[in-house]
Design a protein around this motif. Structure first.
Motif, mmCIF file in Angstrom:
data_model
loop_
_atom_site.group_PDB
_atom_site.id
_atom_site.type_symbol
_atom_site.label_atom_id
_atom_site.label_comp_id
_atom_site.label_asym_id
_atom_site.label_seq_id
_atom_site.Cartn_x
_atom_site.Cartn_y
_atom_site.Cartn_z
ATOM 1 N N SER A 1 0.834 -0.927 0.039
ATOM 2 C CA SER A 1 -0.115 -0.072 -0.138
ATOM 3 C C SER A 1 0.744 1.028 0.117
ATOM 4 O O SER A 1 2.077 1.198 0.475
ATOM 5 N N GLU A 2 0.147 2.346 -0.426
ATOM 6 C CA GLU A 2 0.866 3.742 -0.370
ATOM 7 C C GLU A 2 -0.116 4.676 -0.076
ATOM 8 O O GLU A 2 -1.359 4.313 -0.196
ATOM 9 N N ARG A 3 0.281 5.626 0.318
ATOM 10 C CA ARG A 3 -0.557 6.892 0.838
ATOM 11 C C ARG A 3 -0.744 7.900 -0.342
ATOM 12 O O ARG A 3 0.152 8.111 -0.844
ATOM 13 N N LEU A 4 -2.007 8.143 -0.492
ATOM 14 C CA LEU A 4 -2.382 9.105 -1.640
ATOM 15 C C LEU A 4 -2.684 10.496 -0.871
ATOM 16 O O LEU A 4 -3.587 10.159 -0.060
ATOM 17 N N GLN A 5 -2.090 11.508 -1.282
ATOM 18 C CA GLN A 5 -2.617 12.939 -0.861
ATOM 19 C C GLN A 5 -3.787 13.470 -1.603
ATOM 20 O O GLN A 5 -3.632 13.584 -3.019
ATOM 21 N N LEU A 6 -4.913 13.649 -1.002
ATOM 22 C CA LEU A 6 -5.989 14.099 -1.846
ATOM 23 C C LEU A 6 -6.244 15.593 -1.178
ATOM 24 O O LEU A 6 -6.051 15.859 -0.001
ATOM 25 N N ASP A 7 -6.620 16.480 -2.299
ATOM 26 C CA ASP A 7 -6.886 17.878 -1.809
ATOM 27 C C ASP A 7 -8.281 18.021 -1.770
ATOM 28 O O ASP A 7 -9.118 18.808 -2.623
ATOM 29 N N ILE A 8 -8.785 17.493 -0.702
ATOM 30 C CA ILE A 8 -10.367 17.601 -0.413
ATOM 31 C C ILE A 8 -10.590 17.958 0.851
ATOM 32 O O ILE A 8 -9.507 17.597 1.843
ATOM 33 N N GLU A 9 -11.688 18.587 1.283
ATOM 34 C CA GLU A 9 -11.853 19.036 2.749
ATOM 35 C C GLU A 9 -12.039 17.824 3.672
ATOM 36 O O GLU A 9 -13.130 16.848 2.987
ATOM 37 N N ARG A 10 -12.051 17.772 4.784
ATOM 38 C CA ARG A 10 -12.037 16.692 5.676
ATOM 39 C C ARG A 10 -13.669 16.656 6.031
ATOM 40 O O ARG A 10 -13.979 17.706 6.025
ATOM 41 N N LEU A 11 -14.120 15.655 5.967
ATOM 42 C CA LEU A 11 -15.595 15.385 6.345
ATOM 43 C C LEU A 11 -15.837 15.566 7.763
ATOM 44 O O LEU A 11 -15.159 15.176 8.758
ATOM 45 N N ASP A 12 -16.868 16.419 7.833
ATOM 46 C CA ASP A 12 -17.342 17.028 9.199
ATOM 47 C C ASP A 12 -18.790 16.430 9.600
ATOM 48 O O ASP A 12 -19.496 16.837 8.823
ATOM 49 N N ILE A 13 -18.898 15.178 10.125
ATOM 50 C CA ILE A 13 -20.020 14.600 10.240
ATOM 51 C C ILE A 13 -21.160 15.221 10.984
ATOM 52 O O ILE A 13 -22.355 14.978 10.663
ATOM 53 N N ALA A 14 -20.786 15.817 11.877
ATOM 54 C CA ALA A 14 -21.652 16.544 12.795
ATOM 55 C C ALA A 14 -22.391 17.790 11.953
ATOM 56 O O ALA A 14 -23.554 18.265 12.219
ATOM 57 N N SER A 15 -21.883 18.315 10.835
ATOM 58 C CA SER A 15 -22.313 19.370 10.003
ATOM 59 C C SER A 15 -23.384 18.706 8.889
ATOM 60 O O SER A 15 -24.063 19.664 8.265
ATOM 61 N N GLN A 16 -23.322 17.297 8.892
ATOM 62 C CA GLN A 16 -24.305 16.702 7.990
ATOM 63 C C GLN A 16 -25.695 16.552 8.009
ATOM 64 O O GLN A 16 -26.403 16.204 7.348
ATOM 65 N N GLY A 17 -25.897 17.034 9.571
ATOM 66 C CA GLY A 17 -27.569 16.854 9.721
ATOM 67 C C GLY A 17 -27.651 15.740 10.597
ATOM 68 O O GLY A 17 -26.650 14.992 11.267
ATOM 69 N N THR A 18 -28.808 15.210 10.570
ATOM 70 C CA THR A 18 -29.168 13.610 11.116
ATOM 71 C C THR A 18 -29.016 12.505 10.613
ATOM 72 O O THR A 18 -29.063 12.469 8.995
ATOM 73 N N LEU A 19 -28.266 11.726 11.088
ATOM 74 C CA LEU A 19 -28.030 10.456 10.597
ATOM 75 C C LEU A 19 -29.097 9.513 11.017
ATOM 76 O O LEU A 19 -29.245 9.321 12.154
ATOM 77 N N GLU A 20 -29.509 8.655 10.102
ATOM 78 C CA GLU A 20 -30.423 7.685 10.497
ATOM 79 C C GLU A 20 -29.798 6.183 10.523
ATOM 80 O O GLU A 20 -29.212 6.064 9.366
ATOM 81 N N PHE A 21 -30.086 5.230 11.160
ATOM 82 C CA PHE A 21 -29.582 3.869 11.162
ATOM 83 C C PHE A 21 -30.651 3.096 11.215
ATOM 84 O O PHE A 21 -31.530 3.227 11.918
ATOM 85 N N PHE A 22 -30.576 1.944 10.287
ATOM 86 C CA PHE A 22 -31.705 1.097 10.251
ATOM 87 C C PHE A 22 -31.017 -0.269 10.377
ATOM 88 O O PHE A 22 -29.648 -0.634 10.186
ATOM 89 N N GLN A 23 -31.800 -1.404 10.874
ATOM 90 C CA GLN A 23 -31.507 -2.789 11.062
ATOM 91 C C GLN A 23 -31.099 -2.886 9.457
ATOM 92 O O GLN A 23 -31.886 -3.022 8.511
#
Length: 127
Positions: free
Chosen positions: A13-35
């Motif tokens: 494996s090798e690491r790739l540098q991505l020029d994207i913004e880090r995901l902020d899950i808290a700012s995504q709104g409500t998350l719903e989980f289902f069985q």
């Protein structure tokens, strides 16, 4: 953001540098989980069954999954074959409760061989 790239051929494996913004899950709104739908996601069902069975069942499922994943990544089986092969390997395997290390190693070898045999036999019959 760093992303790990893995090669199916050598598992390096090798690491790739991505020029994207880090995901902020808290700012995504409500998350719903289902069985999960166990009929649709049969590999999840197999994992729960192996966990409930205990003993060598989780190890057998894990090693069989390694084999079928490799076969899939090398275009030897179709994606839809994965869960069926795993289920067949578990069904054919002797599940040992409280195994010693040599029994686990033997179960590993048998599960690898069973997964390869099932996949090879099926791919030959579909050719």
């Amino acid at each position: 953001m760093l992303l790990r790239k893995t090669s199916a051929d050598d598992r390096s494996s090798e690491r790739l540098q991505l020029d994207i913004e880090r995901l902020d899950i808290a700012s995504q709104g409500t998350l719903e989980f289902f069985q999960p739908d166990m009929e649709k996601f049969t590999c999840i069902k197999l994992a729960y069954e192996a966990g409930r069975a205990g003993g060598t069942a989780p190890a057998i499922l894990n090693v069989a999954n390694d084999v079928v994943e490799d076969l899939f990544l090398h275009d030897k089986i179709a994606f839809v074959d994965i869960s069926r092969i795993l289920e067949e390997v578990l069904g054919k395997s002797d599940i040992l409760q409280n195994p010693d290390i040599s029994s686990v190693i033997q179960s590993d070898k048998q599960a690898r061989a069973a997964a390869l045999e099932i996949a090879t036999t099926e791919s030959a019959s579909h050719a």
